[in-house]
Design an enzyme around this catalytic site. Structure first.
Site, PDB file in Angstrom:
ATOM      1  N   LYS A  14      -9.764   1.953  -2.593  1.00 21.08           N
ATOM      2  CA  LYS A  14      -9.986   1.466  -1.226  1.00 21.08           C
ATOM      3  C   LYS A  14     -11.343   1.921  -0.710  1.00 21.08           C
ATOM      4  O   LYS A  14     -11.632   3.120  -0.632  1.00 21.08           O
ATOM      5  CB  LYS A  14      -8.865   1.983  -0.325  1.00 21.08           C
ATOM      6  CG  LYS A  14      -8.879   1.439   1.102  1.00 21.08           C
ATOM      7  CD  LYS A  14      -7.670   2.004   1.855  1.00 21.08           C
ATOM      8  CE  LYS A  14      -7.539   1.437   3.259  1.00 21.08           C
ATOM      9  NZ  LYS A  14      -6.381   2.041   3.969  1.00 21.08           N
ATOM     10  N   GLU A  26       0.849  -1.192   0.000  1.00 19.96           N
ATOM     11  CA  GLU A  26       0.000   0.000   0.000  1.00 19.96           C
ATOM     12  C   GLU A  26       0.885   1.242   0.000  1.00 19.96           C
ATOM     13  O   GLU A  26       1.901   1.295   0.683  1.00 19.96           O
ATOM     14  CB  GLU A  26      -0.886  -0.012   1.245  1.00 19.96           C
ATOM     15  CG  GLU A  26      -1.804   1.197   1.371  1.00 19.96           C
ATOM     16  CD  GLU A  26      -2.605   1.197   2.670  1.00 19.96           C
ATOM     17  OE1 GLU A  26      -3.669   1.822   2.693  1.00 19.96           O
ATOM     18  OE2 GLU A  26      -2.155   0.568   3.655  1.00 19.96           O
ATOM     19  N   CYS A  33      -5.399  -3.080   2.738  1.00 18.49           N
ATOM     20  CA  CYS A  33      -5.125  -2.904   4.158  1.00 18.49           C
ATOM     21  C   CYS A  33      -6.380  -3.010   5.038  1.00 18.49           C
ATOM     22  O   CYS A  33      -6.871  -4.101   5.294  1.00 18.49           O
ATOM     23  CB  CYS A  33      -4.383  -1.596   4.379  1.00 18.49           C
ATOM     24  SG  CYS A  33      -3.466  -1.509   5.942  1.00 18.49           S
TER      25      CYS A  33
END
Length: 252
Positions: free
Chosen positions: A109, A41, A143
């Protein structure tokens, strides 16, 4: 298909330095016959909220690096970057996957990490993406998305392999490894978690990257240093696991 996860340190807010450091790792992964290579990330900047300095236009330097390296080595190469968009006042934390031809696929995300105020600096994505990579159906998350099982469930039927680039700090490292394995077991799919190491933004990162198979067995693992993980992903193994243990149809 051989998958590689490059567990690497990140020079804070310095894309050009990170490009220089990562190019040899990518070449090594390609030489090991990896077809899909995963970086972390915010691979080129670290998990910085200073988006005025780090966020790039669509097709900016961090995307160009992925495209150039993918074309050079004839591989699929992905990592997340801070990316501006005409559709939002805030940038997105975007997973960019470059194809061997240098084209690009994107996933934004869905869950900004509110605990660190990511939501104040990044917009939330709104959709899932599944990408065919050499006959393997790959679904990316980023994540903090890992904590939300329902979204992995929503994409499970069409997914052979989840990839999860991360900047997951040492303080919650056991959550990271437990959740990676849980997502593999409950969805009967491969999970590739690629986390950074080193220090950035006053946090310490220990990596703990993993490649896990559909039964939850760990095929490759790393701890605190820079390293390269390799494992073979087989869609037939996903099908066989789901046929032998038909748990997914029992979901309500």
């Amino acid at each position: 298909m051989r998958v590689a996860a490059i567990q690497h340190d990140i020079v804070w807010e310095n894309p050009s330095a990170n490009f220089q450091r990562l190019a040899p790792w990518i070449a090594t992964a390609a030489a090991a016959e990896a077809r899909l290579v995963l970086l972390t990330e915010m691979y080129s900047t670290g998990f910085s909220m200073n988006t005025a300095a780090t966020a790039e236009r669509v097709g900016g330097p961090s995307t160009e690096f992925l495209q150039t390296q993918a074309k050079t080595h004839g591989i699929w190469l992905g990592g997340s970057i801070p990316e501006l968009s005409d559709h939002s006042d805030l940038p997105f934390n975007t997973f960019v996957l470059a194809t061997p031809e240098g084209k690009v696929e994107r996933y934004r995300k869905i869950h900004p990490f509110t605990y660190s105020k990511e939501h104040e600096h990044f917009a939330a994505g709104e959709g899932f993406v599944t990408i065919g990579v050499d006959g393997v159906n790959v679904t990316p998350f980023i994540c903090y998305d890992l904590r939300f099982a329902d979204e992995f469930w929503a994409t499970a039927a069409r997914t052979d392999c989840y990839v999860v680039p991360a900047n997951w700090p040492e303080a919650r490292r056991h959550h990271w490894t437990a959740l990676l394995r849980a997502r593999a077991i409950e969805n009967q799919a491969y999970v590739v978690g690629c986390n950074r190491v080193g220090d950035g933004g006053k946090l310490h990162y220990t990596g703990d990257s993993r490649i896990i198979d559909p039964m939850g067995d760990v095929l490759a693992a790393a701890s605190g240093g820079e390293t390269l993980l390799l494992a073979d992903v087989e869609p037939a193994r996903v099908r066989q696991t789901r046929e032998r243990f038909p748990f997914m149809p029992d979901r309500r």
